[in-house]
Structures are given as C-alpha cells and as structure tokens.
Motif scaffolding. Structure first.
Motif, PDB file in Angstrom:
ATOM      1  N   SER A  61      76.729  12.007  31.190  1.00  0.00           N
ATOM      2  CA  SER A  61      75.856  13.147  30.902  1.00  0.00           C
ATOM      3  C   SER A  61      74.565  12.695  30.234  1.00  0.00           C
ATOM      4  O   SER A  61      73.471  13.162  30.582  1.00  0.00           O
ATOM      5  N   ASP A  62      74.680  11.780  29.267  1.00  0.00           N
ATOM      6  CA  ASP A  62      73.483  11.275  28.577  1.00  0.00           C
ATOM      7  C   ASP A  62      72.523  10.599  29.535  1.00  0.00           C
ATOM      8  O   ASP A  62      71.306  10.669  29.359  1.00  0.00           O
ATOM      9  N   HIS A  63      73.046   9.949  30.554  1.00  0.00           N
ATOM     10  CA  HIS A  63      72.195   9.246  31.500  1.00  0.00           C
ATOM     11  C   HIS A  63      71.665  10.159  32.604  1.00  0.00           C
ATOM     12  O   HIS A  63      70.742   9.792  33.321  1.00  0.00           O
ATOM     13  N   GLU A  64      72.237  11.327  32.758  1.00  0.00           N
ATOM     14  CA  GLU A  64      71.786  12.257  33.782  1.00  0.00           C
ATOM     15  C   GLU A  64      70.776  13.259  33.250  1.00  0.00           C
ATOM     16  O   GLU A  64      70.198  14.013  34.015  1.00  0.00           O
ATOM     17  N   GLN A  65      70.549  13.279  31.961  1.00  0.00           N
ATOM     18  CA  GLN A  65      69.632  14.232  31.354  1.00  0.00           C
ATOM     19  C   GLN A  65      68.450  13.516  30.734  1.00  0.00           C
ATOM     20  O   GLN A  65      68.591  12.413  30.222  1.00  0.00           O
ATOM     21  N   THR A  66      67.310  14.172  30.786  1.00  0.00           N
ATOM     22  CA  THR A  66      66.126  13.669  30.112  1.00  0.00           C
ATOM     23  C   THR A  66      65.761  14.673  29.031  1.00  0.00           C
ATOM     24  O   THR A  66      65.572  15.857  29.315  1.00  0.00           O
ATOM     25  N   VAL A  67      65.696  14.209  27.806  1.00  0.00           N
ATOM     26  CA  VAL A  67      65.366  15.082  26.685  1.00  0.00           C
ATOM     27  C   VAL A  67      64.013  14.647  26.154  1.00  0.00           C
ATOM     28  O   VAL A  67      63.759  13.461  25.950  1.00  0.00           O
ATOM     29  N   LYS A  71      55.853  19.003  23.451  1.00  0.00           N
ATOM     30  CA  LYS A  71      54.567  18.381  23.775  1.00  0.00           C
ATOM     31  C   LYS A  71      54.727  17.386  24.927  1.00  0.00           C
ATOM     32  O   LYS A  71      53.933  17.364  25.862  1.00  0.00           O
ATOM     33  N   GLY A  72      55.762  16.571  24.859  1.00  0.00           N
ATOM     34  CA  GLY A  72      56.020  15.605  25.922  1.00  0.00           C
ATOM     35  C   GLY A  72      56.286  16.289  27.251  1.00  0.00           C
ATOM     36  O   GLY A  72      55.832  15.831  28.307  1.00  0.00           O
ATOM     37  N   TYR A  73      57.013  17.394  27.207  1.00  0.00           N
ATOM     38  CA  TYR A  73      57.306  18.152  28.422  1.00  0.00           C
ATOM     39  C   TYR A  73      56.024  18.722  29.029  1.00  0.00           C
ATOM     40  O   TYR A  73      55.823  18.669  30.239  1.00  0.00           O
ATOM     41  N   ALA A  74      55.154  19.249  28.179  1.00  0.00           N
ATOM     42  CA  ALA A  74      53.871  19.787  28.655  1.00  0.00           C
ATOM     43  C   ALA A  74      53.037  18.681  29.302  1.00  0.00           C
ATOM     44  O   ALA A  74      52.420  18.880  30.363  1.00  0.00           O
ATOM     45  N   GLN A  75      53.020  17.493  28.696  1.00  0.00           N
ATOM     46  CA  GLN A  75      52.283  16.359  29.265  1.00  0.00           C
ATOM     47  C   GLN A  75      52.889  15.935  30.597  1.00  0.00           C
ATOM     48  O   GLN A  75      52.168  15.621  31.548  1.00  0.00           O
ATOM     49  N   PHE A  76      54.193  15.927  30.669  1.00  0.00           N
ATOM     50  CA  PHE A  76      54.888  15.561  31.899  1.00  0.00           C
ATOM     51  C   PHE A  76      54.524  16.527  33.022  1.00  0.00           C
ATOM     52  O   PHE A  76      54.191  16.108  34.141  1.00  0.00           O
ATOM     53  N   LEU A  77      54.565  17.830  32.734  1.00  0.00           N
ATOM     54  CA  LEU A  77      54.200  18.822  33.747  1.00  0.00           C
ATOM     55  C   LEU A  77      52.740  18.680  34.169  1.00  0.00           C
ATOM     56  O   LEU A  77      52.422  18.822  35.359  1.00  0.00           O
TER      57      LEU A  77
END
Length: 104
Positions: A61-67, A71-77
């Motif tokens: 599960s830890d390797h299948e998810q990106t947390v 702010k990081g999510y906004a930059q990623f999008l």
C-alpha cells in the motif's frame, strides 16, 4: 483476557493453503513469537502468517500511494497542465517507428 482470531485477509484465508513458508530464527525471537501467539489464542504459524501478511499489505500500500502536501499537489497539477515540449530524441524515434511499421 479474551482471544482473537487472526485473519490473513478476506481473500487469502479462503484459499487452500498449499504454499509453504520456512523460516529460521533465534530462540529468543521464537520464544517472543510463541508467547504473543499464545496471548492471542492462536498457534504460532497462524500468528506469524497473519503478522507477515498484514505487514506485506502495508508495504504494498505504501508503494502504491503517493502522498504530498497541498502545495506540492498544486505544483504537480500545474506541471501536468503545461504543454509538453518536444524531446528531439523521442520525435526521431517516433519517425523511425512510423517508417518501420507504417511504411512512411
């Protein structure tokens, strides 16, 4: 103190148990596992399999998810929304592909 039934998971416990797992350990580790299994009211094998199965599911599960942070999510999008710049080597590879497989 009550006993708890340990479960390998809703799917795994319904399968026929035909795979074998053999491990070596120290006598101290063995004694601790044996004591914990008795406290749970299960045999050592069930205790070890349940604990290993639960931990394996956590690792997967830890390797299948990106947390990431908000702010990081906004930059990623924002990066996903930017038009891609052509990569010369990739453009050339696509041309070669077209010539090879499409007769272009």
């Amino acid at each position: 103190m009550g006993t708890a039934k340990l479960d390998e998971g809703s799917v795994a416990h319904k399968e026929v148990k035909s795979a074998r797992l053999t491990i070596r350990t120290t006598s101290t580790t063995n004694d601790v596992i044996d004591r914990a299994a008795r406290l749970q009211g299960v045999d050592k094998s069930a205790f070890v399999v349940s604990a290993a199965y639960d931990r394996a599911r956590e690792v997967i599960s830890d390797h299948e998810q990106t947390v990431m942070s908000e702010k990081g999510y906004a930059q990623f999008l924002a990066m996903l929304d930017r038009p891609a710049e052509p990569i010369p080597a990739l453009v050339e590879a696509m041309k070669r592909y077209g010539r090879q497989f499409n007769g272009e």
